[in-house]
Motif scaffolding. Structure first.
Motif, PDB file in Angstrom:
ATOM      1  N   GLN A 166       0.828  -1.209   0.000  1.00 44.52           N
ATOM      2  CA  GLN A 166       0.000   0.000   0.000  1.00 44.52           C
ATOM      3  C   GLN A 166       0.861   1.257   0.000  1.00 44.52           C
ATOM      4  OE1 GLN A 166      -3.506   0.225  -0.283  1.00 44.52           O
ATOM      5  NE2 GLN A 166      -2.798   2.275  -0.781  1.00 44.52           N
ATOM      6  N   ARG A 167       1.934   1.238   0.797  1.00 46.16           N
ATOM      7  CA  ARG A 167       2.846   2.379   0.839  1.00 46.16           C
ATOM      8  C   ARG A 167       3.484   2.600  -0.527  1.00 46.16           C
ATOM      9  NH1 ARG A 167       7.885   2.643   0.719  1.00 46.16           N
ATOM     10  NH2 ARG A 167       8.291   0.492   1.326  1.00 46.16           N
ATOM     11  N   MET A 168       3.890   1.531  -1.169  1.00 40.83           N
ATOM     12  CA  MET A 168       4.503   1.631  -2.489  1.00 40.83           C
ATOM     13  C   MET A 168       3.498   2.170  -3.516  1.00 40.83           C
ATOM     14  SD  MET A 168       6.688  -1.920  -2.445  1.00 40.83           S
ATOM     15  CE  MET A 168       7.593  -1.699  -3.974  1.00 40.83           C
ATOM     16  N   GLU A 169       2.264   1.693  -3.455  1.00 39.69           N
ATOM     17  CA  GLU A 169       1.234   2.181  -4.373  1.00 39.69           C
ATOM     18  C   GLU A 169       0.948   3.661  -4.143  1.00 39.69           C
ATOM     19  OE1 GLU A 169      -1.936  -0.613  -3.699  1.00 39.69           O
ATOM     20  OE2 GLU A 169      -1.118  -2.038  -5.152  1.00 39.69           O
ATOM     21  N   ASP A 170       0.945   4.091  -2.893  1.00 38.14           N
ATOM     22  CA  ASP A 170       0.749   5.512  -2.580  1.00 38.14           C
ATOM     23  C   ASP A 170       1.895   6.354  -3.139  1.00 38.14           C
ATOM     24  OD1 ASP A 170      -1.578   4.805  -1.249  1.00 38.14           O
ATOM     25  OD2 ASP A 170      -0.699   4.971   0.758  1.00 38.14           O
ATOM     26  N   GLU A 171       3.135   5.859  -2.989  1.00 38.68           N
ATOM     27  CA  GLU A 171       4.292   6.557  -3.543  1.00 38.68           C
ATOM     28  C   GLU A 171       4.170   6.683  -5.065  1.00 38.68           C
ATOM     29  OE1 GLU A 171       7.593   4.160  -2.333  1.00 38.68           O
ATOM     30  OE2 GLU A 171       7.767   5.113  -0.376  1.00 38.68           O
ATOM     31  N   VAL A 172       3.703   5.625  -5.706  1.00 43.35           N
ATOM     32  CA  VAL A 172       3.549   5.618  -7.160  1.00 43.35           C
ATOM     33  C   VAL A 172       2.487   6.630  -7.582  1.00 43.35           C
ATOM     34  CG1 VAL A 172       2.733   4.220  -9.112  1.00 43.35           C
ATOM     35  CG2 VAL A 172       4.449   3.304  -7.541  1.00 43.35           C
ATOM     36  N   THR A 173       1.381   6.670  -6.868  1.00 43.59           N
ATOM     37  CA  THR A 173       0.316   7.627  -7.192  1.00 43.59           C
ATOM     38  C   THR A 173       0.860   9.054  -7.158  1.00 43.59           C
ATOM     39  OG1 THR A 173      -1.398   6.153  -6.362  1.00 43.59           O
ATOM     40  CG2 THR A 173      -1.955   8.490  -6.485  1.00 43.59           C
ATOM     41  N   LYS A 174       1.617   9.375  -6.122  1.00 37.87           N
ATOM     42  CA  LYS A 174       2.207  10.716  -6.004  1.00 37.87           C
ATOM     43  C   LYS A 174       3.202  10.975  -7.130  1.00 37.87           C
ATOM     44  CE  LYS A 174       1.771  10.917  -1.008  1.00 37.87           C
ATOM     45  NZ  LYS A 174       2.486  10.837   0.269  1.00 37.87           N
ATOM     46  N   ALA A 175       4.043  10.004  -7.423  1.00 38.49           N
ATOM     47  CA  ALA A 175       5.064  10.176  -8.453  1.00 38.49           C
ATOM     48  C   ALA A 175       4.435  10.332  -9.833  1.00 38.49           C
ATOM     49  CB  ALA A 175       6.028   8.987  -8.444  1.00 38.49           C
ATOM     50  N   VAL A 176       3.397   9.563 -10.128  1.00 34.64           N
ATOM     51  CA  VAL A 176       2.740   9.657 -11.431  1.00 34.64           C
ATOM     52  C   VAL A 176       2.004  10.986 -11.550  1.00 34.64           C
ATOM     53  CG1 VAL A 176       0.943   8.670 -12.917  1.00 34.64           C
ATOM     54  CG2 VAL A 176       2.618   7.171 -11.828  1.00 34.64           C
ATOM     55  N   THR A 177       1.345  11.418 -10.500  1.00 35.11           N
ATOM     56  CA  THR A 177       0.658  12.713 -10.520  1.00 35.11           C
ATOM     57  C   THR A 177       1.660  13.834 -10.804  1.00 35.11           C
ATOM     58  OG1 THR A 177      -1.055  11.911  -9.026  1.00 35.11           O
ATOM     59  CG2 THR A 177      -0.765  14.308  -9.165  1.00 35.11           C
ATOM     60  N   TYR A 178       2.791  13.797 -10.125  1.00 33.46           N
ATOM     61  CA  TYR A 178       3.843  14.776 -10.372  1.00 33.46           C
ATOM     62  C   TYR A 178       4.319  14.694 -11.821  1.00 33.46           C
ATOM     63  CZ  TYR A 178       8.501  16.751 -10.599  1.00 33.46           C
ATOM     64  OH  TYR A 178       9.604  17.477 -10.987  1.00 33.46           O
ATOM     65  N   ALA A 179       4.563  13.492 -12.309  1.00 34.75           N
ATOM     66  CA  ALA A 179       5.097  13.285 -13.658  1.00 34.75           C
ATOM     67  C   ALA A 179       4.137  13.791 -14.730  1.00 34.75           C
ATOM     68  CB  ALA A 179       5.414  11.814 -13.874  1.00 34.75           C
ATOM     69  N   ILE A 180       2.853  13.567 -14.541  1.00 37.02           N
ATOM     70  CA  ILE A 180       1.859  14.058 -15.505  1.00 37.02           C
ATOM     71  C   ILE A 180       1.943  15.576 -15.598  1.00 37.02           C
ATOM     72  CG2 ILE A 180      -0.616  14.348 -15.945  1.00 37.02           C
ATOM     73  CD1 ILE A 180      -0.968  11.516 -14.664  1.00 37.02           C
ATOM     74  N   ALA A 181       1.941  16.240 -14.457  1.00 35.72           N
ATOM     75  CA  ALA A 181       2.016  17.707 -14.442  1.00 35.72           C
ATOM     76  C   ALA A 181       3.322  18.188 -15.059  1.00 35.72           C
ATOM     77  CB  ALA A 181       1.870  18.218 -13.013  1.00 35.72           C
ATOM     78  N   PHE A 182       4.419  17.535 -14.734  1.00 32.03           N
ATOM     79  CA  PHE A 182       5.727  17.925 -15.239  1.00 32.03           C
ATOM     80  C   PHE A 182       5.794  17.796 -16.758  1.00 32.03           C
ATOM     81  CE2 PHE A 182      10.065  16.953 -16.521  1.00 32.03           C
ATOM     82  CZ  PHE A 182      10.791  17.967 -15.909  1.00 32.03           C
ATOM     83  N   VAL A 183       5.370  16.668 -17.279  1.00 29.37           N
ATOM     84  CA  VAL A 183       5.436  16.426 -18.728  1.00 29.37           C
ATOM     85  C   VAL A 183       4.489  17.364 -19.467  1.00 29.37           C
ATOM     86  CG1 VAL A 183       4.962  14.729 -20.546  1.00 29.37           C
ATOM     87  CG2 VAL A 183       6.286  14.063 -18.527  1.00 29.37           C
ATOM     88  N   GLN A 184       3.287  17.539 -18.946  1.00 35.65           N
ATOM     89  CA  GLN A 184       2.334  18.417 -19.615  1.00 35.65           C
ATOM     90  C   GLN A 184       2.812  19.874 -19.593  1.00 35.65           C
ATOM     91  OE1 GLN A 184      -1.431  17.402 -17.777  1.00 35.65           O
ATOM     92  NE2 GLN A 184      -1.731  15.697 -19.193  1.00 35.65           N
ATOM     93  N   LYS A 185       3.400  20.311 -18.496  1.00 33.41           N
ATOM     94  CA  LYS A 185       3.922  21.679 -18.408  1.00 33.41           C
ATOM     95  C   LYS A 185       5.046  21.884 -19.414  1.00 33.41           C
ATOM     96  CE  LYS A 185       6.407  24.769 -15.316  1.00 33.41           C
ATOM     97  NZ  LYS A 185       7.138  24.858 -14.063  1.00 33.41           N
TER      98      LYS A 185
END
Length: 89
Positions: free
Chosen positions: A65-84
């Motif tokens: 669960q901790r790993m999945e939470d980390e992934v959710t945060k990292a992917v959310t960041y990555a989406i914003a970063f790539v789109q920006k």
């Protein structure tokens, strides 16, 4: 069979699974999805394994669960970063 085909990073599967769940990315081009995955993976630690059964057996439910939470945060960041950065080009 080559050496590198016998090892995997557990976070890669988690990132791909997270991306597949995000309906807002359904029309995103494959190249952009790959960029998002790379940015997300660079935010996460490596967790290598040889056999997937090893990871399933040795990880506790809270750790997964901790790993999945980390992934959710990292992917959310990555989406914003790539789109920006896509807009900036």
């Amino acid at each position: 069979m080559s050496f590198e085909s016998q090892i995997s990073n557990f976070y890669e599967k988690l990132v791909v699974d997270d991306l597949a769940k995000r309906s807002e990315l359904e029309s995103t081009e494959e190249g952009e999805l790959i960029d998002i995955a790379c940015v997300a993976l660079n935010q996460l630690p490596s967790r290598y394994y040889r056999y997937s059964v090893d990871m399933a057996f040795y990880l506790s439910a809270p750790e997964i669960q901790r790993m999945e939470d980390e992934v959710t945060k990292a992917v959310t960041y990555a989406i914003a970063f790539v789109q920006k950065n896509k807009k900036a080009q």
